[in-house]
Scaffold this active site. Structure first.
Site, PDB file in Angstrom:
ATOM      1  N   ASN A 106     -10.472 -23.266  25.344  1.00  0.00           N
ATOM      2  CA  ASN A 106      -9.622 -24.409  25.038  1.00  0.00           C
ATOM      3  C   ASN A 106      -9.187 -24.369  23.585  1.00  0.00           C
ATOM      4  OD1 ASN A 106     -10.229 -25.168  27.642  1.00  0.00           O
ATOM      5  ND2 ASN A 106     -11.869 -26.566  27.029  1.00  0.00           N
ATOM      6  N   HIS A 123      -9.276 -18.573  22.144  1.00  0.00           N
ATOM      7  CA  HIS A 123      -7.809 -18.617  22.187  1.00  0.00           C
ATOM      8  C   HIS A 123      -7.209 -19.371  21.018  1.00  0.00           C
ATOM      9  CE1 HIS A 123      -8.236 -18.023  26.821  1.00  0.00           C
ATOM     10  NE2 HIS A 123      -8.423 -16.919  26.152  1.00  0.00           N
ATOM     11  N   CYS A 152       8.172 -23.853   8.382  1.00  0.00           N
ATOM     12  CA  CYS A 152       7.177 -23.618   7.341  1.00  0.00           C
ATOM     13  C   CYS A 152       7.551 -24.396   6.075  1.00  0.00           C
ATOM     14  CB  CYS A 152       7.136 -22.122   7.049  1.00  0.00           C
ATOM     15  SG  CYS A 152       6.129 -21.663   5.645  1.00  0.00           S
ATOM     16  N   GLY A 192     -15.924 -25.450  33.975  1.00  0.00           N
ATOM     17  CA  GLY A 192     -14.523 -25.886  33.999  1.00  0.00           C
ATOM     18  C   GLY A 192     -13.522 -24.792  33.728  1.00  0.00           C
ATOM     19  N   SER A 194     -11.240 -21.554  35.717  1.00  0.00           N
ATOM     20  CA  SER A 194     -10.866 -20.895  36.973  1.00  0.00           C
ATOM     21  C   SER A 194     -11.187 -19.411  36.898  1.00  0.00           C
ATOM     22  CB  SER A 194      -9.358 -21.076  37.222  1.00  0.00           C
ATOM     23  OG  SER A 194      -8.630 -20.508  36.137  1.00  0.00           O
ATOM     24  N   ASN A 218     -18.342 -26.703  38.346  1.00  0.00           N
ATOM     25  CA  ASN A 218     -16.917 -26.791  38.680  1.00  0.00           C
ATOM     26  C   ASN A 218     -16.811 -27.520  40.024  1.00  0.00           C
ATOM     27  OD1 ASN A 218     -14.169 -26.156  39.403  1.00  0.00           O
ATOM     28  ND2 ASN A 218     -14.283 -24.372  38.035  1.00  0.00           N
ATOM     29  N   PRO A 219     -15.812 -28.417  40.200  1.00  0.00           N
ATOM     30  CA  PRO A 219     -15.692 -29.050  41.529  1.00  0.00           C
ATOM     31  C   PRO A 219     -15.324 -28.048  42.621  1.00  0.00           C
ATOM     32  CG  PRO A 219     -14.291 -30.159  39.898  1.00  0.00           C
ATOM     33  CD  PRO A 219     -14.815 -28.917  39.264  1.00  0.00           C
TER      34      PRO A 219
HETATM   35  C1  BV8 Z   1      -4.654  -9.655  26.675  1.00  0.00           C
HETATM   36  C2  BV8 Z   1      -3.054 -19.948  25.080  1.00  0.00           C
HETATM   37  C3  BV8 Z   1      -3.528  -7.654  26.324  1.00  0.00           C
HETATM   38  C4  BV8 Z   1      -3.452 -21.088  24.251  1.00  0.00           C
HETATM   39  C5  BV8 Z   1      -4.153 -18.793  26.874  1.00  0.00           C
HETATM   40  C6  BV8 Z   1       0.257  -9.037  32.747  1.00  0.00           C
HETATM   41  C7  BV8 Z   1       0.965  -9.117  31.533  1.00  0.00           C
HETATM   42  C8  BV8 Z   1       0.321  -9.463  30.322  1.00  0.00           C
HETATM   43  C9  BV8 Z   1      -1.042  -9.730  30.340  1.00  0.00           C
HETATM   44  C10 BV8 Z   1      -1.722  -9.650  31.549  1.00  0.00           C
HETATM   45  C11 BV8 Z   1      -1.094  -9.305  32.733  1.00  0.00           C
HETATM   46  N1  BV8 Z   1      -2.039  -9.319  33.732  1.00  0.00           N
HETATM   47  C12 BV8 Z   1      -3.223  -9.669  33.208  1.00  0.00           C
HETATM   48  C13 BV8 Z   1      -3.050  -9.856  31.887  1.00  0.00           C
HETATM   49  C14 BV8 Z   1      -4.051 -10.218  30.956  1.00  0.00           C
HETATM   50  C15 BV8 Z   1      -3.910 -11.724  30.711  1.00  0.00           C
HETATM   51  C16 BV8 Z   1      -4.517 -12.432  31.884  1.00  0.00           C
HETATM   52  O1  BV8 Z   1      -5.712 -12.483  31.982  1.00  0.00           O
HETATM   53  N2  BV8 Z   1      -3.655 -12.983  32.757  1.00  0.00           N
HETATM   54  C17 BV8 Z   1      -4.200 -13.669  33.918  1.00  0.00           C
HETATM   55  C18 BV8 Z   1      -3.339 -14.900  34.235  1.00  0.00           C
HETATM   56  C19 BV8 Z   1      -4.226 -12.684  35.088  1.00  0.00           C
HETATM   57  N3  BV8 Z   1      -4.670 -11.956  29.516  1.00  0.00           N
HETATM   58  C20 BV8 Z   1      -4.056 -11.878  28.333  1.00  0.00           C
HETATM   59  O2  BV8 Z   1      -2.862 -11.716  28.170  1.00  0.00           O
HETATM   60  C21 BV8 Z   1      -4.992 -11.971  27.141  1.00  0.00           C
HETATM   61  N4  BV8 Z   1      -4.685 -10.907  26.254  1.00  0.00           N
HETATM   62  O3  BV8 Z   1      -5.087  -9.267  27.723  1.00  0.00           O
HETATM   63  O4  BV8 Z   1      -4.018  -8.856  25.782  1.00  0.00           O
HETATM   64  C22 BV8 Z   1      -3.983  -6.651  25.381  1.00  0.00           C
HETATM   65  C23 BV8 Z   1      -5.114  -5.887  25.681  1.00  0.00           C
HETATM   66  C24 BV8 Z   1      -5.501  -4.934  24.811  1.00  0.00           C
HETATM   67  C25 BV8 Z   1      -4.790  -4.760  23.622  1.00  0.00           C
HETATM   68  C26 BV8 Z   1      -3.679  -5.558  23.320  1.00  0.00           C
HETATM   69  C27 BV8 Z   1      -3.279  -6.525  24.197  1.00  0.00           C
HETATM   70  C28 BV8 Z   1      -4.784 -13.278  26.410  1.00  0.00           C
HETATM   71  C29 BV8 Z   1      -5.370 -14.396  27.227  1.00  0.00           C
HETATM   72  C30 BV8 Z   1      -5.205 -15.697  26.493  1.00  0.00           C
HETATM   73  C31 BV8 Z   1      -3.951 -16.362  26.977  1.00  0.00           C
HETATM   74  N5  BV8 Z   1      -3.793 -17.651  26.335  1.00  0.00           N
HETATM   75  N6  BV8 Z   1      -3.871 -19.917  26.276  1.00  0.00           N
HETATM   76  C32 BV8 Z   1      -3.029 -22.356  24.917  1.00  0.00           C
HETATM   77  O5  BV8 Z   1      -1.884 -22.762  24.724  1.00  0.00           O
HETATM   78  O6  BV8 Z   1      -3.853 -22.943  25.638  1.00  0.00           O
HETATM   79  S1  BV8 Z   1      -5.011 -18.837  28.329  1.00  0.00           S
HETATM   80  C33 BV8 Z   1      -4.572 -20.252  29.140  1.00  0.00           C
HETATM   81  O7  BV8 Z   1      -4.974 -20.136  30.477  1.00  0.00           O
HETATM   82  C34 BV8 Z   1      -5.326 -21.467  28.678  1.00  0.00           C
HETATM   83  O8  BV8 Z   1      -5.513 -21.516  27.316  1.00  0.00           O
HETATM   84  C35 BV8 Z   1      -6.628 -21.378  29.392  1.00  0.00           C
HETATM   85  O9  BV8 Z   1      -7.570 -20.786  28.556  1.00  0.00           O
HETATM   86  C36 BV8 Z   1      -6.296 -20.480  30.545  1.00  0.00           C
HETATM   87  C37 BV8 Z   1      -6.485 -21.248  31.835  1.00  0.00           C
HETATM   88  O10 BV8 Z   1      -7.779 -21.099  32.138  1.00  0.00           O
HETATM   89  P1  BV8 Z   1      -8.813 -22.307  32.356  1.00  0.00           P
HETATM   90  O11 BV8 Z   1      -9.291 -22.771  31.035  1.00  0.00           O
HETATM   91  O12 BV8 Z   1      -9.775 -21.757  33.305  1.00  0.00           O
HETATM   92  O13 BV8 Z   1      -8.013 -23.530  32.974  1.00  0.00           O
HETATM   93  P2  BV8 Z   1      -7.519 -23.678  34.504  1.00  0.00           P
HETATM   94  O14 BV8 Z   1      -6.595 -24.840  34.568  1.00  0.00           O
HETATM   95  O15 BV8 Z   1      -7.056 -22.335  34.976  1.00  0.00           O
HETATM   96  O16 BV8 Z   1      -8.843 -24.031  35.350  1.00  0.00           O
HETATM   97  C38 BV8 Z   1      -9.452 -25.285  35.181  1.00  0.00           C
HETATM   98  C39 BV8 Z   1     -10.733 -25.253  35.990  1.00  0.00           C
HETATM   99  O17 BV8 Z   1     -11.444 -26.469  35.750  1.00  0.00           O
HETATM  100  C40 BV8 Z   1     -10.516 -25.170  37.487  1.00  0.00           C
HETATM  101  O18 BV8 Z   1     -11.391 -24.208  38.027  1.00  0.00           O
HETATM  102  C41 BV8 Z   1     -10.867 -26.570  37.990  1.00  0.00           C
HETATM  103  O19 BV8 Z   1     -11.471 -26.542  39.271  1.00  0.00           O
HETATM  104  C42 BV8 Z   1     -11.886 -26.989  36.972  1.00  0.00           C
HETATM  105  N7  BV8 Z   1     -12.019 -28.446  36.781  1.00  0.00           N
HETATM  106  C43 BV8 Z   1     -11.079 -29.417  36.948  1.00  0.00           C
HETATM  107  N8  BV8 Z   1     -11.621 -30.621  36.631  1.00  0.00           N
HETATM  108  C44 BV8 Z   1     -12.909 -30.396  36.254  1.00  0.00           C
HETATM  109  C45 BV8 Z   1     -13.171 -29.019  36.342  1.00  0.00           C
HETATM  110  N9  BV8 Z   1     -14.362 -28.480  36.039  1.00  0.00           N
HETATM  111  C46 BV8 Z   1     -15.336 -29.325  35.644  1.00  0.00           C
HETATM  112  N10 BV8 Z   1     -15.168 -30.663  35.515  1.00  0.00           N
HETATM  113  C47 BV8 Z   1     -13.976 -31.228  35.814  1.00  0.00           C
HETATM  114  N11 BV8 Z   1     -13.811 -32.561  35.694  1.00  0.00           N
HETATM  115 ZN    ZN Z   2       6.557 -19.368   5.777  1.00  0.00          ZN
END
Ligand code: BV8
Ligand code: ZN
Length: 253
Positions: A106, A123, A152, A192, A194, A218-219
């Site tokens: 987060n 992140h 800036c 929390g 996915s 997680n729910p």
């Molecule tokens: C990297 C930015 C490469 C900040 C985020 C194709 C092209 C490019 C990249 C990729 C690709 N395929 C795969 C990748 C890699 C990619 C990736 O993993 N993609 C996924 C979608 C397949 N990863 C990247 O690009 C990473 N970098 O790989 O670089 C590289 C490698 C080597 C050298 C150079 C470069 C970068 C990853 C970071 C991306 N930035 N955020 C912002 O603005 O927030 S990630 C973004 O998604 C969010 O920040 C967050 O972190 C993430 C979502 O995940 P969750 O936190 O899990 O949230 P979500 O909503 O998904 O799930 C919520 C969960 O909570 C659910 O399970 C739900 O059931 C549960 N829940 C709900 N209520 C509750 C609860 N749990 C408990 N209590 C509750 N009450």
């Molecule tokens: Zn500047």
């Protein structure tokens, strides 16, 4: 193993632990009113776009106004949000264990606002900005922002949030901190998330490999569920306070 509640056995695991890691995702802030990314798997988060599309450097370059409208909206929501009982429980655990490390995906800083000190921000944070022109990084907590996209103050260049966008790497120093804590813990909570976003999503398997006891909260079930020793189906704000060190007093008392 799926659990519907926190059993005595799980509380015992908690009491016995020495080095704990808590990996959190958007779900830990859901009960603070901060929208999740809905499973991180393609659900639209802004103007019909999924997070994987809008949280990219391409989007920032192609359409900085739409990009920054989403971040400005999130900053407004997060500024009004309060840490919830999940954040507070994790912060309270700090004084009980030899070592407690929060590794969060987060960018809302709610763990820090709840009182957690050892927080690894995989992140980044949306309360920090970086200038695309002169590279100056600074804290920016202005809500609302004076202009979209924000500029800036020293060189007038375009600002970006100091977050890791899709396709960008998590800074090496940050990720190795997360790996070091994960490789040496005996209890690993996954709360929390996915667990679809890499490289964060490799950490639960690394914890398992290092023979930590892995508890998911997680729910819903996720890809972590097959790795976890226990998946407690419930909301973080309800479940985490049930692991209360209060009952047992600080270790050694
Ligand atoms: C990297 C930015 C490469 C900040 C985020 C194709 C092209 C490019 C990249 C990729 C690709 N395929 C795969 C990748 C890699 C990619 C990736 O993993 N993609 C996924 C979608 C397949 N990863 C990247 O690009 C990473 N970098 O790989 O670089 C590289 C490698 C080597 C050298 C150079 C470069 C970068 C990853 C970071 C991306 N930035 N955020 C912002 O603005 O927030 S990630 C973004 O998604 C969010 O920040 C967050 O972190 C993430 C979502 O995940 P969750 O936190 O899990 O949230 P979500 O909503 O998904 O799930 C919520 C969960 O909570 C659910 O399970 C739900 O059931 C549960 N829940 C709900 N209520 C509750 C609860 N749990 C408990 N209590 C509750 N009450
Ligand atoms: Zn500047």
């Amino acid at each position: 193993m799926i659990y519907e509640s926190v059993t005595e056995e799980l509380k015992e695991r908690f009491r016995e632990a020495w080095a704990v890691v808590v990996l959190t995702g958007a779900g830990v802030s859901a009960e603070s009113g901060v929208p999740t990314f809905r499973g991180g798997g393609g659900a639209p988060v802004w103007k019909g776009m999924p997070v994987e599309k809008i949280a990219t450097p391409e989007m920032l370059r192609a359409d900085p106004v739409t990009f920054w409208e989403w971040y400005a909206y999130r900053r407004e929501v997060i500024e009004r949000a309060e840490p919830n009982p999940a954040h507070r429980a994790i912060a309270a655990w700090e004084e009980y264990f030899e070592r407690l490390t929060v590794i969060t995906q987060n960018v809302d800083e709610l763990h820090q606002r709840a009182g957690s000190h050892a927080v690894v921000e995989l992140h980044g944070s949306l309360w920090r900005v970086r200038c695309l022109q002169c590279g100056v990084r600074s804290e920016d907590r202005r809500v609302p922002l004076p202009e979209i996209p924000p500029r800036c103050p020293s060189c007038g260049g375009l600002l970006r949030p100091d977050v890791v966008l899709f396709g960008e790497s998590v800074p090496e120093a940050i990720f190795s901190q997360a790996v070091a804590a994960t490789a040496t813990c005996d209890l690993f909570f996954v709360v929390g998330t996915s667990a679809v976003v890499y490289p964060a999503a490799v950490l639960p398997a690394l914890a398992k490999h290092n023979r930590a006891f892995v508890i998911e909260v997680n729910p819903e079930t996720t890809p972590v569920t097959e790795v976890a020793d226990a998946t407690i189906l419930g909301r973080a704000g309800e479940i985490l306070p049930l692991f209360s060190p209060r009952e047992n007093g600080a270790r050694g008392e």
